[in-house]
Design a protein around this motif. Sequence first.
Motif, short mmCIF file in Angstrom:
data_model
loop_
_atom_site.label_atom_id
_atom_site.label_comp_id
_atom_site.label_asym_id
_atom_site.label_seq_id
_atom_site.Cartn_x
_atom_site.Cartn_y
_atom_site.Cartn_z
N LEU A 84 0.82 -1.21 0.00
CA LEU A 84 0.00 0.00 0.00
C LEU A 84 0.86 1.26 0.00
O LEU A 84 0.57 2.22 -0.72
CB LEU A 84 -0.92 -0.01 1.22
N GLU A 85 1.92 1.28 0.79
CA GLU A 85 2.78 2.46 0.84
C GLU A 85 3.41 2.75 -0.52
O GLU A 85 3.46 3.90 -0.96
CB GLU A 85 3.87 2.25 1.90
N HIS A 86 3.89 1.72 -1.17
CA HIS A 86 4.52 1.93 -2.47
C HIS A 86 3.48 2.27 -3.55
O HIS A 86 3.77 3.08 -4.45
CB HIS A 86 5.32 0.69 -2.87
N TYR A 87 2.31 1.67 -3.47
CA TYR A 87 1.21 1.97 -4.40
C TYR A 87 0.86 3.45 -4.34
O TYR A 87 0.77 4.14 -5.36
CB TYR A 87 0.02 1.09 -4.03
N GLU A 88 0.69 3.96 -3.13
CA GLU A 88 0.32 5.36 -2.96
C GLU A 88 1.48 6.29 -3.34
O GLU A 88 1.27 7.37 -3.92
CB GLU A 88 -0.14 5.62 -1.53
N ALA A 89 2.70 5.88 -3.05
CA ALA A 89 3.87 6.68 -3.42
C ALA A 89 4.00 6.77 -4.94
O ALA A 89 4.38 7.82 -5.48
CB ALA A 89 5.14 6.09 -2.82
N ALA A 90 3.68 5.69 -5.64
CA ALA A 90 3.77 5.68 -7.10
C ALA A 90 2.76 6.64 -7.72
O ALA A 90 3.09 7.42 -8.62
CB ALA A 90 3.54 4.27 -7.63
N ILE A 91 1.54 6.61 -7.23
CA ILE A 91 0.51 7.51 -7.75
C ILE A 91 0.87 8.96 -7.45
O ILE A 91 0.75 9.84 -8.31
CB ILE A 91 -0.88 7.16 -7.16
N THR A 92 1.35 9.21 -6.24
CA THR A 92 1.75 10.57 -5.86
C THR A 92 2.87 11.07 -6.77
O THR A 92 2.87 12.22 -7.22
CB THR A 92 2.21 10.59 -4.40
N ALA A 93 3.84 10.21 -7.05
CA ALA A 93 4.95 10.59 -7.92
C ALA A 93 4.47 10.87 -9.34
O ALA A 93 4.95 11.80 -10.01
CB ALA A 93 6.01 9.49 -7.94
N SER A 94 3.51 10.09 -9.82
CA SER A 94 2.97 10.32 -11.15
C SER A 94 2.30 11.68 -11.25
O SER A 94 2.50 12.42 -12.21
CB SER A 94 1.97 9.21 -11.51
N PHE A 95 1.50 12.03 -10.24
CA PHE A 95 0.85 13.35 -10.22
C PHE A 95 1.90 14.46 -10.25
O PHE A 95 1.76 15.44 -10.99
CB PHE A 95 -0.02 13.49 -8.98
N ALA A 96 2.96 14.30 -9.47
CA ALA A 96 4.00 15.32 -9.41
C ALA A 96 4.72 15.46 -10.75
O ALA A 96 5.06 16.57 -11.16
CB ALA A 96 5.00 14.98 -8.30
N GLU A 97 4.96 14.34 -11.42
CA GLU A 97 5.61 14.38 -12.74
C GLU A 97 4.87 15.29 -13.70
O GLU A 97 5.48 16.00 -14.50
CB GLU A 97 5.67 12.98 -13.34
N TRP A 98 3.56 15.22 -13.64
CA TRP A 98 2.72 15.95 -14.59
C TRP A 98 2.28 17.32 -14.06
O TRP A 98 1.52 18.03 -14.73
CB TRP A 98 1.51 15.11 -14.97
N GLY A 99 2.73 17.68 -12.85
CA GLY A 99 2.37 18.97 -12.30
C GLY A 99 0.91 19.08 -11.92
O GLY A 99 0.31 20.16 -11.99
N ILE A 100 0.33 17.97 -11.50
CA ILE A 100 -1.09 17.93 -11.15
C ILE A 100 -1.26 17.79 -9.65
O ILE A 100 -0.60 16.96 -9.01
CB ILE A 100 -1.79 16.75 -11.86
N GLU A 101 -2.14 18.58 -9.06
CA GLU A 101 -2.43 18.51 -7.63
C GLU A 101 -3.61 17.56 -7.38
O GLU A 101 -4.31 17.17 -8.30
CB GLU A 101 -2.74 19.91 -7.10
N GLY A 102 -3.80 17.22 -6.10
CA GLY A 102 -4.95 16.41 -5.72
C GLY A 102 -4.68 14.93 -5.63
O GLY A 102 -5.62 14.12 -5.61
#
Length: 482
Positions: A363-381
């Motif tokens: 779960l920790e890595h799953y959520e970290a991956a999604i968070t990193a993807s959002f950051a890559e694209w400059g998207i909040e939320g």
Amino acid sequence: MKRIYLILIVLVAISVSCTKNFEDWQKDEKHPAVVPGEMLFTHAQKALADQVASSNVNLNNHKLYAQHWTETTYTDEANYDLINRNIPDNVFRVIYRDILKDLQEARSIISGDATTTPEAQIAKTNRLIIIDVLEVYSYQRLVDIFGNVPYSEALNIDATLNPAYDDGMMIYKDLVVRLDKVINTLDANGGSFGSADIYYGGDVQSWITFAQSLKFRLAITIADADNATAQAWGEAAAAHTFSSSAQDAKLVYEAAPLDNTNPIYQDLVASGRKDFIPANTIVDFMNGLNDPRRAAYFDLNEVNEGEYVGGIYGSSNAWGNYSHVGTMILDATFPIQLLSFTEMEFYKAEAAARGWSVGGTALEHYEAAITASFAEWGIEGAADYIASEGVAWDGTTDWKKAIGMQAYLGYYQRGFEGWTTYRRLDWPTMNVPEGAITTDGGVPRRFTFPVNEQTLNADNYYKAADAVGGDLMETKLFWDKF
């Protein structure tokens, strides 16, 4: 008579002066026969990044096979026609000739370079080892596209013009042996390629981390085929892989000249063509999850009144009636990732779900991956998205579905990884195009071998075809067990 002799002497003198150092007159100073090894390394890096990034249907169909994009007018490739454009032959040629051959020649030239100080010798050794890392990356790509490929006899034309095809799993195991040597030999305190390295600027520690991350990717790829071996590789590398997106292996393209711009810009903007639009497959998934990344992935079309609408995968689609590729992606300088922190986090989520010890829960890595993807694209939320229905996951049930879907969405513009995720985890569920030429209408599991191999390397071709279970798009690779 004296005049005749005098004329003959003059003519001989002129002849001698014209033929002396004659070979120098034949040299093309603008196209040297021998170039520095560093330049060949740079060219191989550029050719590799271009092949990964390209949307040219003659070279790279992976955005289509991932159903991230579909076609508008010409739909052969979205319906899995590999032969009309000889795509396997083109991919084979680019990777072997433009990437691996340049790396081989760079190694040969750099090996012969003289060094005068211990520091120069360390830098030389580092350069040679870094070349090996890129070879490992390129061979994994070949195996994951075709299955068995020429490896132990490849590129050695003095020994054979008809190289045998090696077993895919054997190649994987040798690639990890090579990476372990890299990891243990590179000197992080020494120099390497400097500015000739267009991924990491010659930073050796970055290459060590890249090698560890590549080892982890090799491990997770064979997890269904040989979990014990995969776990050993993965657990050994896990603590040393990318720890942030700042470590990603990527090429940031230039605004000019055209040859140095992102291939997507060349294919979709500079060409003036309108061949591709986002596919309804990924757009519908993201609409169902109300995924905020849509604002970066796609452009809204006024025809659709503020809604994201993807073209029907595999069908003819009027370009003006659907959402388009996002403007961020169409920028000439848009970078291409070869390996990323987001990717590592999805792999670690999967590894943890398989019971591997990789430092953290699934779960920790799953959520970290999604968070990193959002950051890559400059998207909040990202936090709200992770907690939303259809995304929230407790890390214990149906992990292939949860991780497979979010990895697939997170790999937008990295079609090869999206396609490979589908092949490994069988998620998400793909659309079946009406004109698909696969026997079951499903997504191909591999590229067929190059047609040229059937005539130029026939004996080895037929042995390889038999070894993989038939030279068909539907034939699963050795790591694709379910």
